[in-house]
Write a protein that holds these residues in place. Sequence first.
Motif, short mmCIF file in Angstrom:
data_model
loop_
_atom_site.label_atom_id
_atom_site.label_comp_id
_atom_site.label_asym_id
_atom_site.label_seq_id
_atom_site.Cartn_x
_atom_site.Cartn_y
_atom_site.Cartn_z
N UNK A 8 0.83 -1.21 0.00
CA UNK A 8 0.00 0.00 0.00
C UNK A 8 0.86 1.26 0.00
N UNK A 9 1.96 1.25 0.75
CA UNK A 9 2.86 2.41 0.75
C UNK A 9 3.41 2.61 -0.65
N UNK A 10 3.83 1.54 -1.30
CA UNK A 10 4.34 1.65 -2.67
C UNK A 10 3.27 2.23 -3.58
N UNK A 11 2.03 1.80 -3.37
CA UNK A 11 0.92 2.28 -4.19
C UNK A 11 0.70 3.78 -4.02
N UNK A 12 0.70 4.24 -2.76
CA UNK A 12 0.45 5.66 -2.49
C UNK A 12 1.64 6.56 -2.86
N UNK A 13 2.85 6.02 -2.73
CA UNK A 13 4.05 6.86 -2.90
C UNK A 13 4.63 6.82 -4.31
N UNK A 14 4.22 5.86 -5.11
CA UNK A 14 4.87 5.60 -6.40
C UNK A 14 4.96 6.83 -7.31
N UNK A 15 3.88 7.60 -7.44
CA UNK A 15 3.86 8.68 -8.42
C UNK A 15 4.83 9.81 -8.10
N UNK A 16 5.27 9.91 -6.84
CA UNK A 16 6.20 10.98 -6.46
C UNK A 16 7.60 10.46 -6.12
N UNK A 17 7.74 9.16 -6.01
CA UNK A 17 9.03 8.61 -5.59
C UNK A 17 10.06 8.66 -6.71
#
Length: 443
Positions: A248-257
């Motif tokens: 879930x963290x990867x899902x939420x953070x992906x677009x800005x990481x």
Amino acid sequence: METRLMKKQMTAAYQYSYVRLVLNYYTLLETVAEEAPQTQQMTDYLKRLNSLIGECISGKEVNKDLLSLRKDMTHEVEILTSYADCFQIFEYILNRMERKFISSGKTDGGDEAFLKRLMGFITDTSDSAVMNGRIKQIMGQLPVRLTKQKFYSLLMEGLSVYLGSPRENLRDMMYTLRTESMVSLPEGMDAGHKDIYEILQQFKRMDYRDMTFDSFEEASAKLSYASQVLTDESGFYVMLQDVINDLCVLMFAKQDAVIDVSEEEFYRSVISSIQMKLDQEDFTVGEDEFLDQLTQLEGRQEVYYERYLKVEVLSEESADDGDYIRSMNVDRLLSGSSFAELIIEEGRETLSGEESAIVDKSYLDQQAEGYIQELEELFADAPKPVVRAVMAKVLSDLPVYFNSIDEIQEYVRGSLSSCLDRAEKETCMELLEELMDYENKLV
């Protein structure tokens, strides 16, 4: 939140969670290799998670399914927690019956001497939070010899602490009281847990007054069995949830990481290897099979988490912003609470005037009276030992409502003197002695 800080926060969270995902996923593989899931339901959840990870690795969109699985997992653990709360009630009863069948060999030093030690234990700290915690623990172990009217009076005194506070705080307390006193249980408790459900029904119908040594031993064995099953299943689901949270963290953070391609490919290759093993039910994990990859991860968690902590989370002023929602969800997922509630952007509602209002006497009376009516229905068909156990649990959950040390002392003295069941009283005093010894060792 400015773009630079958002990227910095999400990058650190993304890298940290990728490392955690590899390690948690590998731990799950090792655990399943040592002991296969014990129920079909556990197996099904494992397969759902593994399938989602496989789709993630292949580049498919799984956000909706991932959040759905997390919701199901949270409900499953809510059921297990409710079982544990129920069995705590019956453990309280059996504990207080043990001395009828098994002598401790200890002599009674007298109520007043014991009371003096207990009060010394309560006051032997200058930290009010520690003192209140000790009082609540003691309330949960003392013999209960209260009329319903007196019990409801104490309940109202405890809840009166919430006058003037946000209604949300009172609602949280009412939820705790309802779940831990067996008046409110989640749906589907029997599904997938038929043996545990049947044991619970047996405890509810049990004749405690005429219990023999053999029936006591049988009940104790069933309680131990249920407790072990609940512990094992809960531990397994927490492992699954930790992997889900990482995803879930990867899902939420992906677009800005912002992450190095080779670094991400390395993580994905290890995850893919583990996913294939679980998918093929190949649980032969050699000692050196993942050693090189895991060794490369040493120290990364700490570095990335430190970076994450250095970036401030968005302020409440940005509560309607999509970036705020993602940032707060990441923060909740990394809070250490595996089942923290997430903010869902679609259909999200702001607090209404009613929800954000404070607790007044009218609202408090309304909430308390509804709960008291539910307790009345529970008590109507419950054996007296069950009623007493529920009362003890409720009193230990309430905020401390005593106005002075003298009030506490009088309550404890009255509780001990009113208990004419020597076996129960002896057990209560033993449990409180153990509590004091344990706490003293921690100091």
